[in-house]
Structures are given as C-alpha cells and as structure tokens.
Design a protein around this motif. Structure first.
Motif, PDB file in Angstrom:
ATOM      1  N   TYR A   1      -4.749   5.460   2.332  1.00  0.00           N
ATOM      2  CA  TYR A   1      -3.686   4.479   1.583  1.00  0.00           C
ATOM      3  C   TYR A   1      -4.246   4.253  -0.001  1.00  0.00           C
ATOM      4  O   TYR A   1      -5.439   4.222   0.026  1.00  0.00           O
ATOM      5  N   PHE A   2      -3.393   3.970  -0.883  1.00  0.00           N
ATOM      6  CA  PHE A   2      -3.658   3.437  -2.056  1.00  0.00           C
ATOM      7  C   PHE A   2      -3.239   2.005  -2.411  1.00  0.00           C
ATOM      8  O   PHE A   2      -2.045   1.764  -1.871  1.00  0.00           O
ATOM      9  N   ALA A   3      -3.962   1.194  -2.979  1.00  0.00           N
ATOM     10  CA  ALA A   3      -3.492  -0.185  -3.181  1.00  0.00           C
ATOM     11  C   ALA A   3      -3.874  -0.418  -4.677  1.00  0.00           C
ATOM     12  O   ALA A   3      -4.830   0.311  -5.020  1.00  0.00           O
ATOM     13  N   PHE A   4      -3.539  -1.376  -5.342  1.00  0.00           N
ATOM     14  CA  PHE A   4      -3.992  -1.846  -6.560  1.00  0.00           C
ATOM     15  C   PHE A   4      -5.044  -3.275  -6.388  1.00  0.00           C
ATOM     16  O   PHE A   4      -4.503  -4.065  -5.761  1.00  0.00           O
TER      17      PHE A   4
ATOM     18  N   ALA B   1      -0.175  12.521  -5.182  1.00  0.00           N
ATOM     19  CA  ALA B   1      -0.933  12.145  -3.876  1.00  0.00           C
ATOM     20  C   ALA B   1      -0.207  11.033  -3.105  1.00  0.00           C
ATOM     21  O   ALA B   1      -0.032  10.945  -2.007  1.00  0.00           O
ATOM     22  N   ALA B   2       0.511  10.240  -3.866  1.00  0.00           N
ATOM     23  CA  ALA B   2       1.214   8.922  -3.458  1.00  0.00           C
ATOM     24  C   ALA B   2       2.673   9.153  -3.846  1.00  0.00           C
ATOM     25  O   ALA B   2       3.035   8.772  -5.030  1.00  0.00           O
ATOM     26  N   PRO B   3       3.727   9.578  -3.040  1.00  0.00           N
ATOM     27  CA  PRO B   3       4.935   9.923  -3.572  1.00  0.00           C
ATOM     28  C   PRO B   3       5.836   8.761  -4.170  1.00  0.00           C
ATOM     29  O   PRO B   3       6.255   8.677  -5.196  1.00  0.00           O
TER      30      PRO B   3
ATOM     31  N   VAL C   1       0.937  -1.251   0.012  1.00  0.00           N
ATOM     32  CA  VAL C   1      -0.063   0.015  -0.078  1.00  0.00           C
ATOM     33  C   VAL C   1       0.888   1.309  -0.040  1.00  0.00           C
ATOM     34  O   VAL C   1       2.050   1.211   0.270  1.00  0.00           O
ATOM     35  N   TYR C   2       0.526   2.239  -0.514  1.00  0.00           N
ATOM     36  CA  TYR C   2       0.923   3.441  -0.723  1.00  0.00           C
ATOM     37  C   TYR C   2       0.345   4.779  -0.047  1.00  0.00           C
ATOM     38  O   TYR C   2      -0.879   5.072  -0.264  1.00  0.00           O
ATOM     39  N   ARG C   3       0.954   5.214   0.847  1.00  0.00           N
ATOM     40  CA  ARG C   3       0.380   6.397   1.834  1.00  0.00           C
ATOM     41  C   ARG C   3       0.122   7.697   1.164  1.00  0.00           C
ATOM     42  O   ARG C   3       1.121   8.166   0.400  1.00  0.00           O
TER      43      ARG C   3
END
Length: 563
Positions: free
Chosen positions: A153-156, A235-237, A45-47
């Motif tokens: 968080y972002f995830a795929f 948004a997500a580095p 996940v990506y913060r």
C-alpha cells in the motif's frame, strides 16, 4: 416454618444476585476498556495494482492486513512474516526492496509513505526533490513488474504516521520488535479479497469541425486529425492522474478544438479542411484504443486524412519540443509538417527537433501513438517533450506525475505551436510571419481554460479498466467536445484479452497502539482481585459472613425418590 425459612433464603440470594449485576457490569466495562482504550487512527491508503498479462501475475496479490508495524531499524535476521514494514520514500533503499522481492522473503505487508507533494491536486508550498522523483520512478518500475505475494500500500505522510514511525523506529532499534506479547502498533485493513474486473472497456471520443467547400459537400475535403490519449497507468490506480502524461496532451487538444471552433463558426474563416479531434483510450496498452478507433473509421474517411498530429506529454518543457515520425525525414509530407512546425517555433522563440524511428510492421508493439496511423499508411507525427517513447505499461501516469510538476506555460506554447502550424497550412500562409492566435486577440489561447482543465485532470485517476462506461470524466470530455465540435460520438471497445485487472484499489488503514499481553493480563488480575475484594466486603457488611460463605458453598444434592 421450614418453608418460611427457605423463602427468606431464596429472597436473600435473589438480593445478593441483584447486587452482583452492577459489579459484573462494571467488570465487563473495565475489560472492554482494556481492549478499546488504545486510540485508533484512520489513514487512506492506496493498493499496488494487481494485474495479469497472458495469465502471468504481476503486482500485489493480496489486500487484507492485520499485523504489527516494523521499520527499517529492525535487527538483522528478524522475522517479518507477521509484520508490516513501513518505508518512507525519503529513506528508501531501492536495493533493499529489490533484494527482498527477488529473494521472495516472507513479509506481512509493505506500507510506503510518500511526501504530501506527491498527492494529486496538491497546492501547498515546497518543491519535490528531483532525486525523490527518480527514486519513486525506480520503485514503481520494480513493483509493477514483480509478482509480490503480500499486500503493498501507499499512503501520504502526516502527523499521525510520523509519530507512529518514530515510536516504531525507537522500539526496533532497542530490539523490541512489536509482537502480540510486547505490544506496539497494529495495522489493520479489512477488505474483501480482490476480484477480477469483468470485461474492462476502453472508450474513444471523437468530434468534427467540417470544412467549407464551394458545393457544400465537406465529405470530399481533406482531413487533419488531432489526437491525444487520455487514460493513465501507474503503480496505484487510485493515484494515477498523469498530469503531464497525458493530461497535458488532452488539455492542449481541447484548447486547439476551442480555438478552431471560433474560426470555423464563421463561414468566411472556415478552412477547406475537415478537422477531426479524437480522445483515445488504451494508450498504456499499446495504444489499443487508437488502433480500434482507426479501424472503425470508414475507409474513405481514413484515406482522406492528410496527416495526423498526436499530442503526448507537452507540459514540462522549456525550449525544445520533439516531433517523432515513422516515415523518413526526406518524405515530402514529413518535410512539409516539420517545416511548418519549425517556422512557427522560430517565431515563438523556441525550437523543435525531428526524431525518426522506423516501425517494424511484423511487430504488433508500437512505441508512439502515431505509429498506429503509420501501420495503416496514414502520415502522422507525435509532438512530445519526451526524447524516448514510454515502455509498455510505464510512464503513463506514474505516482510522480502530478500537477506540481506541470507548467501551464509549457502547454500554452505547445497549443500555439500546433494551432499556428495547422492554421498556416489550412489557410496557405506557410512561411509567413503571421500569428493568427496572437496574444490579446479574440483568438488568443485562454490561460484560464488551460489551467482549469489541467487542475481537473490532475485530480482525476484515469486507469481505463477501472472507468465505467458512464464515467463522469468521459461524460465531461464528451460534453466539452460537443461545445466546440459537431457530430461527437463515443466508441466503446473491450480491452485486449491478454490483460486481466483486479479491483480493490483504495482502503482505510486503522492504526492501533496496543499494549503488551503481559500488561493486559496484569491489569486484568489487579482489576479482578479488586472486584472480588469489593464484592466480599459488600456481602459481609450487608448480609454477614455466613451468607458470603453460603454463596461459594456447594448446595446439597437432592435425591429424587421414585415410588
């Protein structure tokens, strides 16, 4: 006799205790199984970025998660303060998210699921719908400019997240919101709290191609600068690769440098212009790197710049590029630059348009990179597919700006436009139908070179505050310029103090499918009853009922006699 009897009793009790150890061990194993039988899935996940501008907080302010999963199918009025809301981009209601953030409603966390087509470096089939790209851009803008008091968080999407979400939706639709008593899915991210990044730096890289002069002194020759900003912001580095903005501009600059290095390597074809190539950082932050690089140049060198061409987003256009300028179109230098571009574009079968925007000297905010040159009275223009300039901290490496949406053919056309117009200006061939960099010639644009660099940059996040001084990407760009130019140097400067950034950009999400507490207690009760019955049976059959009773009987107290 009494001592012998006591000895036998102690021996029997010792044997009983020994026989209890396997039973106790079995019970501990079974209890552990109750806790661990729920399989865990680990997802990257990506913060959401966390930063401050002049002390004002933006982005996600927390990073740890330990809550049950919930979906948009939850009942109206449900308490989500201890739940992680899972939002697939395909089902996202931007108004819902905006209301939730603006009203500062309590939420345990937010997990946004993106289609695989948005993954950096994605090569698989399938096209991303334009509607999803627009929706993602709107979501990014909302999240970037909000102060969010919970982890985001972002995830795929993958099979595990799809299966989890389907179960969560089913339970939420039935009104069975996941809690400690009802069970469901638990999402856990164990990371330390974000810390400020100390003294973030921006790094500029420059290289020269000295021109030819009769007396051999190239310092007195006029200079043409080709510039591109290479860093990103999103948004997500950890996902901000900026394939088009501005990976395409960087690739175009490197290929132009490669083409002219071939011409300038031969004294007979070396032009009477110095060529200065600069890869600048700090583009999303008001082109701060460009400003500091320009001011670091010797005044005579800066005054020798005939004009500068800045390359910004040239990887996804079809028939028209824009030339953005600050000086009026009737200015002699601007007319000369634009006519050169127009003639080449006509020969190549597309068109360019001139777009003028006057700068406000009293305002430190610039819209385009060339405006930093204009503020120092250096003629400059930006070549871009963009009609309007990107806003501060926007459109410079968004989540939707990935390799799949960039076409190397567009970059190649942009390279031909810049290289041909520069060559015609340098060698005095303006207005002539001559293609110096014609296809199938030794000076043709190298498609493989363009594609390989575009693929590489499309997998490399480049948010400046998170890049170290010896970042592999920076070293790779420096080496590439060293291969094609001379006197390559690196300039490192501190980022403007009004910006503060925080670490913790990527983590591992553990997904547990947990049973309800009621089920756990019932299972433990059954196991406990079974173990007690088993133990009692073993004692009775091996030692007799009296020994079983004696185990649970309270031993007589011993009074110590004091003489």
């Amino acid at each position: 006799m009494a001592e012998e009897k006591n000895s036998k009793q102690r021996h029997h009790r010792s044997m009983l205790l020994d026989s209890m150890y396997p039973v106790v061990a079995l019970m501990l194993v079974l209890v552990a199984c109750v806790e661990l039988c729920d399989a865990a899935t680990v997802v990257d996940v990506y913060r959401l970025i966390q930063y401050d501008i002049s002390g004002v907080p933006f982005g996600s302010r927390f990073s740890s998660l330990n809550h049950h999963a919930a979906s948009l199918s939850f009942q109206h009025g449900a308490d989500l303060s201890r739940s992680v809301l899972i939002l697939p981009l395909r089902e996202l209601d931007i108004a819902f998210v905006q209301d939730y953030i603006s009203q500062k409603q309590s939420l345990g966390g937010l997990l946004i699921l993106l289609p695989q087509t948005f993954r950096p470096g994605y090569i698989g089939g399938g096209e991303t719908q334009d509607g999803l790209r627009v929706l993602l851009a709107q979501l990014e803008k909302l999240l970037l400019h909000s102060n969010i008091p919970f982890p985001v968080y972002f995830a795929f999407e993958n099979e595990e997240t799809d299966a989890m979400l389907a179960d969560v939706k089913k339970n939420d639709a039935l009104g069975q919101q996941a809690t400690a008593t009802t069970g469901g899915y638990k999402l856990v991210i164990s990371v330390s709290e974000p810390r400020k990044i100390a003294s973030p730096t921006i790094t500029n890289i420059q290289g020269w191609l000295p021109g030819s002069r009769a007396d051999g002194d190239s310092n007195q020759l006029p200079t043409i600068a080709v510039v591109a900003s290479y860093d990103t912001f999103g948004a997500a580095p950890a996902l901000s690769v900026g394939s088009d903005s501005n990976g395409s501009g960087v690739v175009a600059l490197l290929e132009v440098a490669r083409l002219f290095s071939t011409l300038y390597s031969n004294p007979k074809t070396r032009g009477r212009y110095n060529l200065l190539f600069a890869l600048t950082s700090g583009g999303p932050y008001n082109y701060e790197g460009t400003q500091k690089w320009l001011k670091s140049l010797d005044q005579r060198m800066r005054e020798s710049i005939d004009y500068a061409i800045c390359l910004n987003s040239v990887g996804s256009w079809d028939n028209e590029l824009l030339v953005h300028v600050s000086k009026p179109p009737e200015n002699a230098y601007i007319k000369q630059i634009f006519e050169g571009f127009s003639n080449v574009a006509e020969d190549l079968g597309f068109q360019v348009s001139l777009k003028h925007k006057k700068i406000n000297i009293s305002n430190s905010r610039v819209a385009w990179e060339h405006e930093q040159f204009s503020r120092l009275r250096v003629t400059a223009a930006t070549v871009s597919e963009l009609l309007t300039p990107p806003e501060l901290l926007e459109s410079a490496g968004s989540l939707s700006d990935t390799r799949q949406h960039v076409n190397e053919d567009s970059i190649i056309k942009g390279v031909k436009l810049v290289a041909e117009s520069l060559a015609r200006h340098i060698y005095g061939h303006q207005g002539k139908d001559i293609q110096i960099f014609a296809d199938n010639s030794s000076l043709a644009v190298n498609r493989f070179y363009v594609k390989s660099w575009l693929d590489s940059l499309s997998q490399t996040p480049r948010v400046a505050p998170f890049l170290s001084k010896n970042e592999p990407l920076i070293m790779a760009l420096k080496k590439e310029l060293e291969d094609y130019t001379a006197e390559v140097s690196i300039q490192q400067e501190s980022l403007d103090g009004i910006f503060t950034f925080y670490d913790s950009t990527k983590a591992s999400l553990n997904i547990y499918q947990v049973a309800s507490v009621t089920f756990d207690l019932l299972l433990l009760l059954v196991l406990g009853s079974y173990l007690i019955m088993l133990f009692s049976f073993l004692v009775i059959t091996t030692r007799g009922l009296d020994d079983l009773i004696s185990i649970f009987r309270r031993p007589p107290s011993r009074k110590i006699k004091i003489a």
